[in-house]
Design a protein around this motif. Structure first.
Motif: not given
Length: 183
Positions: A26, A30, A33, A82, A102
Motif C-alpha cells: 500500500y 502511495y 502516486y 505530501r 499520508d
C-alpha cells in the motif's frame, strides 16, 4: 498438543508478516502516486537552497543542501504537505532523504539514499510507518525481520519521526504562513 501450538504460532507469524507485506505494498503504491504527481509537476513546491552557486567553502569542501517541499493547494483550502525531499552534497558524498506524509499529515514513509559506504553499511534504506509507528525496514533490497526491525531501528525510527515533525512544522510555520499572507 505441541504440534498444534507450533502450528498456531507459525500461522500467527505468517498472518502478521502478510499484514506487514500488505502495508508495504500500500505504501509503495502511495509513494509511486506521490512521486508521479511530483515528477509531473502536479504539486506546488517551495525550495530552500544553501550555496546556490555551488562555491567552495573556506575548508575547501563543496557543500550544497536543498529542501524541497511538495504540497497540494486547492480551492482555497489550507495547503497539505505530501512529501519533503532533502538533497545534500558534501564533496563527493551525496545524501538524499525523502519524507512522505499520508492524507492525515502523518509520516507514512521515509527513504534515505547515500554513497558514504565508510559511514553507513547500506546504500538505500526504506522505513515504513503505520500511524507513525515503525512498521518495516528494507535495507537495499532486503526486508528485515520484524524482530530485527524493532531491535535495530527503534532509535533510528524515533530520530526519523522527530526530523519529519521538525520539517513539517517548518513548512507550516514558515511557508504556509507566507502563502496565507498572499490571500
Amino acid at each position: 498438543m505441541k504440534r498444534w501450538v507450533l502450528l498456531w504460532a507459525c500461522l500467527w507469524s505468517l498472518s502478521v508478516q502478510a499484514q506487514v507485506d500488505k502495508h508495504i505494498r500500500y505504501v509503495d503504491d502511495y509513494y509511486r502516486y506521490v512521486e508521479n504527481q511530483r515528477v509531473n509537476e502536479e504539486y506546488h513546491f517551495n525550495q530552500f537552497v544553501l550555496n546556490v552557486q555551488d562555491k567552495l567553502f573556506p575548508d575547501g569542501v563543496r557543500y550544497t543542501r536543498q529542501e524541497r517541499y511538495f504540497y497540494v493547494y486547492k480551492d482555497g483550502a489550507a495547503p497539505k504537505l505530501r512529501t519533503i525531499l532533502i538533497l545534500i552534497n558534501n564533496g563527493n558524498v551525496r545524501y538524499n532523504k525523502e519524507f512522505v506524509y499520508d492524507l492525515g499529515d502523518e509520516l507514512l514513509f521515509y527513504f534515505e539514499g547515500q554513497n558514504d559506504i565508510e559511514k553507513y553499511n547500506f546504500r538505500t534504506m526504506k522505513v515504513y510507518f503505520d500511524a507513525e509507528k515503525l512498521s518495516a525496514v528494507i535495507e537495499g533490497n532486503q526486508q528485515l525481520s520484524e524482530a530485527e526491525t524493532h531491535q535495530k531501528y527503534r532509535p533510528k525510527a524515533q530520530t526519523i519521526l522527530e526530523e519529519a515533525h521538525y520539517f513539517k512544522q517548518k513548512f507550516y510555520d514558515q511557508q504556509v504562513a507566507e502563502i496565507e499572507k498572499l490571500r
